[in-house]
Motif scaffolding. Structure first.
Motif, PDB file in Angstrom:
ATOM      1  N   UNK A  47       0.836  -1.192   0.000  1.00  0.00           N
ATOM      2  CA  UNK A  47       0.000   0.000   0.000  1.00  0.00           C
ATOM      3  C   UNK A  47       0.873   1.245   0.000  1.00  0.00           C
ATOM      4  N   UNK A  48       0.274   2.358  -0.358  1.00  0.00           N
ATOM      5  CA  UNK A  48       0.998   3.625  -0.353  1.00  0.00           C
ATOM      6  C   UNK A  48       1.419   3.991   1.067  1.00  0.00           C
ATOM      7  N   UNK A  49       0.538   3.758   2.025  1.00  0.00           N
ATOM      8  CA  UNK A  49       0.878   4.073   3.419  1.00  0.00           C
ATOM      9  C   UNK A  49       2.067   3.262   3.912  1.00  0.00           C
ATOM     10  N   UNK A  50       2.148   1.990   3.527  1.00  0.00           N
ATOM     11  CA  UNK A  50       3.293   1.165   3.923  1.00  0.00           C
ATOM     12  C   UNK A  50       4.590   1.729   3.355  1.00  0.00           C
ATOM     13  N   UNK A  51       4.557   2.130   2.089  1.00  0.00           N
ATOM     14  CA  UNK A  51       5.754   2.682   1.460  1.00  0.00           C
ATOM     15  C   UNK A  51       6.164   3.993   2.120  1.00  0.00           C
ATOM     16  N   UNK A  52       5.199   4.860   2.370  1.00  0.00           N
ATOM     17  CA  UNK A  52       5.502   6.146   3.000  1.00  0.00           C
ATOM     18  C   UNK A  52       6.067   5.931   4.402  1.00  0.00           C
ATOM     19  N   UNK A  53       5.495   5.010   5.149  1.00  0.00           N
ATOM     20  CA  UNK A  53       6.001   4.712   6.494  1.00  0.00           C
ATOM     21  C   UNK A  53       7.443   4.231   6.441  1.00  0.00           C
ATOM     22  N   UNK A  54       7.778   3.429   5.436  1.00  0.00           N
ATOM     23  CA  UNK A  54       9.149   2.920   5.314  1.00  0.00           C
ATOM     24  C   UNK A  54      10.120   4.011   4.878  1.00  0.00           C
ATOM     25  N   UNK A  55       9.632   5.020   4.167  1.00  0.00           N
ATOM     26  CA  UNK A  55      10.501   6.127   3.744  1.00  0.00           C
ATOM     27  C   UNK A  55      10.723   7.144   4.858  1.00  0.00           C
ATOM     28  N   UNK A  56       9.807   7.208   5.801  1.00  0.00           N
ATOM     29  CA  UNK A  56       9.955   8.127   6.928  1.00  0.00           C
ATOM     30  C   UNK A  56      10.939   7.538   7.920  1.00  0.00           C
ATOM     31  N   UNK A  57      11.569   8.412   8.635  1.00  0.00           N
ATOM     32  CA  UNK A  57      12.496   7.942   9.654  1.00  0.00           C
ATOM     33  C   UNK A  57      12.864   9.072  10.583  1.00  0.00           C
ATOM     34  N   UNK A  58      13.738   8.771  11.476  1.00  0.00           N
ATOM     35  CA  UNK A  58      14.239   9.781  12.400  1.00  0.00           C
ATOM     36  C   UNK A  58      15.057  10.785  11.593  1.00  0.00           C
ATOM     37  N   UNK A  59      14.868  12.087  11.829  1.00  0.00           N
ATOM     38  CA  UNK A  59      15.660  13.085  11.105  1.00  0.00           C
ATOM     39  C   UNK A  59      17.150  12.782  11.206  1.00  0.00           C
ATOM     40  N   UNK A  60      17.825  12.892  10.073  1.00  0.00           N
ATOM     41  CA  UNK A  60      19.258  12.635  10.011  1.00  0.00           C
ATOM     42  C   UNK A  60      19.622  11.212   9.634  1.00  0.00           C
ATOM     43  N   UNK A  61      18.651  10.304   9.564  1.00  0.00           N
ATOM     44  CA  UNK A  61      18.955   8.934   9.167  1.00  0.00           C
ATOM     45  C   UNK A  61      18.939   8.831   7.641  1.00  0.00           C
ATOM     46  N   UNK A  62      19.528   7.780   7.120  1.00  0.00           N
ATOM     47  CA  UNK A  62      19.636   7.574   5.685  1.00  0.00           C
ATOM     48  C   UNK A  62      18.612   6.557   5.210  1.00  0.00           C
ATOM     49  N   UNK A  63      18.006   6.854   4.059  1.00  0.00           N
ATOM     50  CA  UNK A  63      17.094   5.934   3.398  1.00  0.00           C
ATOM     51  C   UNK A  63      17.597   5.775   1.965  1.00  0.00           C
ATOM     52  N   UNK A  64      17.765   4.530   1.518  1.00  0.00           N
ATOM     53  CA  UNK A  64      18.238   4.269   0.165  1.00  0.00           C
ATOM     54  C   UNK A  64      17.050   3.866  -0.705  1.00  0.00           C
ATOM     55  N   UNK A  65      16.813   4.627  -1.771  1.00  0.00           N
ATOM     56  CA  UNK A  65      15.724   4.330  -2.700  1.00  0.00           C
ATOM     57  C   UNK A  65      16.304   3.838  -4.017  1.00  0.00           C
ATOM     58  N   UNK A  66      15.684   2.831  -4.603  1.00  0.00           N
ATOM     59  CA  UNK A  66      16.010   2.390  -5.953  1.00  0.00           C
ATOM     60  C   UNK A  66      14.901   2.907  -6.848  1.00  0.00           C
ATOM     61  N   UNK A  67      15.308   3.585  -7.910  1.00  0.00           N
ATOM     62  CA  UNK A  67      14.347   4.292  -8.765  1.00  0.00           C
ATOM     63  C   UNK A  67      14.463   3.799 -10.192  1.00  0.00           C
ATOM     64  N   UNK A  68      13.296   3.621 -10.821  1.00  0.00           N
ATOM     65  CA  UNK A  68      13.248   3.335 -12.267  1.00  0.00           C
ATOM     66  C   UNK A  68      12.673   4.573 -12.933  1.00  0.00           C
ATOM     67  N   UNK A  69      13.294   4.924 -14.045  1.00  0.00           N
ATOM     68  CA  UNK A  69      12.873   6.126 -14.767  1.00  0.00           C
ATOM     69  C   UNK A  69      12.607   5.745 -16.206  1.00  0.00           C
ATOM     70  N   UNK A  70      11.502   6.264 -16.764  1.00  0.00           N
ATOM     71  CA  UNK A  70      11.169   5.959 -18.157  1.00  0.00           C
ATOM     72  C   UNK A  70      12.194   6.552 -19.098  1.00  0.00           C
TER      73      UNK A  70
END
Length: 70
Positions: A47-70
């Motif tokens: 779900x969108x909420x699950x993804x958003x929750x996983x992208x949020x974190x404590x300020x200053x922490x690192x989140x690594x995203x893998x992106x596909x672009x057309x």
């Protein structure tokens, strides 16, 4: 936060727009990018909420995203 507005399209998280002068904008995120993985874990089909929750974190922490672009 990362500074992204996102939506869910066919089970994939799609960037609607990055907010200016945020971590997402500085990292080069663009409208219509598809986020496929968060911290190395596939996010397709959740779900969108699950993804958003996983992208949020404590300020200053690192989140690594893998992106596909057309």
């Amino acid at each position: 936060g990362l500074g992204l507005t996102v939506s869910l399209e066919d089970g994939v998280v799609k960037v609607v727009t990055p907010t200016d002068d945020t971590p997402a904008a500085r990292a080069g995120m663009k409208a219509n990018d598809f986020i496929t993985h968060i911290d190395g874990q596939l996010i397709y089909g959740g779900t969108l909420n699950e993804a958003v929750d996983r992208m949020r974190g404590v300020p200053g922490t690192t989140v690594k995203l893998t992106v596909a672009r057309e």
